[in-house]
Design a protein around this motif. Structure first.
Motif, mmCIF file in Angstrom:
data_model
loop_
_atom_site.group_PDB
_atom_site.id
_atom_site.type_symbol
_atom_site.label_atom_id
_atom_site.label_comp_id
_atom_site.label_asym_id
_atom_site.label_seq_id
_atom_site.Cartn_x
_atom_site.Cartn_y
_atom_site.Cartn_z
ATOM 1 N N GLU A 133 48.213 -47.593 14.062
ATOM 2 C CA GLU A 133 48.425 -48.908 14.674
ATOM 3 C C GLU A 133 48.231 -48.967 16.192
ATOM 4 O OE1 GLU A 133 50.572 -47.203 12.775
ATOM 5 O OE2 GLU A 133 52.582 -47.099 13.660
ATOM 6 N N HIS A 134 48.612 -47.917 16.908
ATOM 7 C CA HIS A 134 48.511 -48.001 18.375
ATOM 8 C C HIS A 134 47.055 -47.850 18.841
ATOM 9 C CE1 HIS A 134 52.906 -46.396 18.224
ATOM 10 N NE2 HIS A 134 52.810 -47.650 17.806
ATOM 11 N N HIS B 103 55.783 -52.787 9.757
ATOM 12 C CA HIS B 103 54.416 -52.521 9.291
ATOM 13 C C HIS B 103 54.151 -53.037 7.878
ATOM 14 C CE1 HIS B 103 53.618 -50.381 12.918
ATOM 15 N NE2 HIS B 103 54.656 -49.596 12.724
ATOM 16 N N HIS C 203 56.563 -53.949 22.174
ATOM 17 C CA HIS C 203 55.984 -52.899 21.325
ATOM 18 C C HIS C 203 55.763 -53.408 19.904
ATOM 19 C CE1 HIS C 203 54.578 -49.089 19.987
ATOM 20 N NE2 HIS C 203 55.259 -49.328 18.884
ATOM 21 N N THR D 34 56.907 -47.033 21.583
ATOM 22 C CA THR D 34 57.650 -46.909 20.334
ATOM 23 C C THR D 34 59.122 -46.654 20.640
ATOM 24 O OG1 THR D 34 55.739 -45.852 19.347
ATOM 25 C CG2 THR D 34 57.810 -45.517 18.224
ATOM 26 N N ASP E 70 52.351 -53.501 17.773
ATOM 27 C CA ASP E 70 52.179 -53.069 16.378
ATOM 28 C C ASP E 70 51.509 -54.166 15.543
ATOM 29 O OD1 ASP E 70 53.277 -50.527 16.626
ATOM 30 O OD2 ASP E 70 55.290 -51.146 15.997
HETATM 31 ZN ZN LIG Z 1 54.399 -48.808 17.081
#
Ligand SMILES: [Zn+2]
Length: 292
Positions: A79-80, A266, A239, A193, A243
């Motif tokens: 994801e990052h 997620h 953050h 994160t 995401d």
């Molecule tokens: Zn993340």
């Protein structure tokens, strides 16, 4: 609607670092790719050097991260990297890895964005694939939710709100951004994160994060951040928004509309993408209109 051309990077660039999960020294290379390739991860360390398309069809269930798998080849925590590629408008790229995860950096998208900016962009002779939210779409429940709303104009605005209750050391917070490369670099890219101290202990017990410390990413004890300082008061919301950008990029399209996410993670982000793809005629509707 966005009529911008597709991009790739002008040259190959490398990011070296430590994997959060494996604790291994990892090398990632961003390679240019031709028009309509999309984004692919390349496990150069595995027999046959398999490619895994960075698309929602390849998502496999995980807790607190997004992973994609094709055959036996897996890439964890995409994801990052995906957030940096998507926000900086890199539409075609091969991400070569010698491990089952990208380097963790500082838990944000900064190392990936720096490398992509260093590489520079090349414009390709084809418009980007756009998915415009044309009618309201919602997933989740009262506890966590994502809503997609049409705006009737181009661009993507994301609002993320989180509230973990009065007992949490993470205070309720919101961030909203109209996403462009500039707003991403100014407001989102650096947001790291975060985990709760008890989650960090549980992850270590499973053998994860053995080389990551509270200095590398944000760990919250009941008293607040451990051995570290927040970069902004709402770094956690930023953050989570980062995401969302990375997870939504697995649609394989440039999203347009307004997205309001509340406490989503997620799995719900993936569900939102699936819902969008199944209820919207991605790209096709638009070309039909054009032809008419
Ligand atoms: Zn993340």
């Amino acid at each position: 609607m966005s009529n911008r051309a597709q991009h790739t990077i002008a040259r190959t660039v490398t990011v070296d670092g430590i994997g959060f999960l494996t604790g291994a020294d990892i090398r990632l290379r961003f390679l240019p790719a031709c028009v309509n390739t999309g984004i692919h991860f390349h496990r150069a360390d595995l027999p046959g050097s398999p490619l895994i398309p960075a698309r929602h069809e390849f998502i496999v269930p995980r807790q607190r991260r997004t992973a994609i798998q094709r055959g036996r080849a897996v890439v964890e925590m995409v994801e990052h990297v995906m957030a940096a590629l998507s926000a900086l408008e890199v539409d075609n790229c091969v991400i070569q890895l010698d491990a089952p995860e990208p380097p963790g950096g500082d838990g944000s998208s900064q190392v990936f964005a720096d490398a992509l900016l260093h590489a520079g962009l090349v414009e390709l002779d084809c418009p980007v694939k756009t998915l415009s939210v044309s009618h309201p779409v919602a997933v989740g429940d009262a506890n966590q939710s994502i809503r997609g709303l049409p705006t009737g104009r181009g661009g993507l605005t994301i609002r993320y709100s989180l509230d973990y209750g009065a007992a949490s050391p993470i205070v309720p917070q919101v961030h909203e951004v109209e996403l462009t490369p500039a707003t991403f670099l100014n407001e989102i890219v650096f947001a790291r994160t975060f985990v709760l101290e008890q989650e960090a202990v549980a992850l270590r017990a499973q053998g994860y994060g053995c080389r990551a410390t509270a200095k590398d990413l944000l760990v919250f004890s009941p008293q607040g951040v451990v051995d570290n300082e927040l970069r902004t008061a709402n770094e956690c919301a930023r953050h989570k928004l980062l995401d969302c950008i990375g997870d939504f990029a697995l649609s394989g399209h440039c999203l347009e509309g307004r997205v309001e996410a509340h406490r989503s993670g997620h799995n719900l982000n993936a569900e939102f993408v699936q819902r969008l793809m199944s209820t919207h005629d991605a790209g096709i509707l638009r070309s039909r209109h054009k032809a008419a």
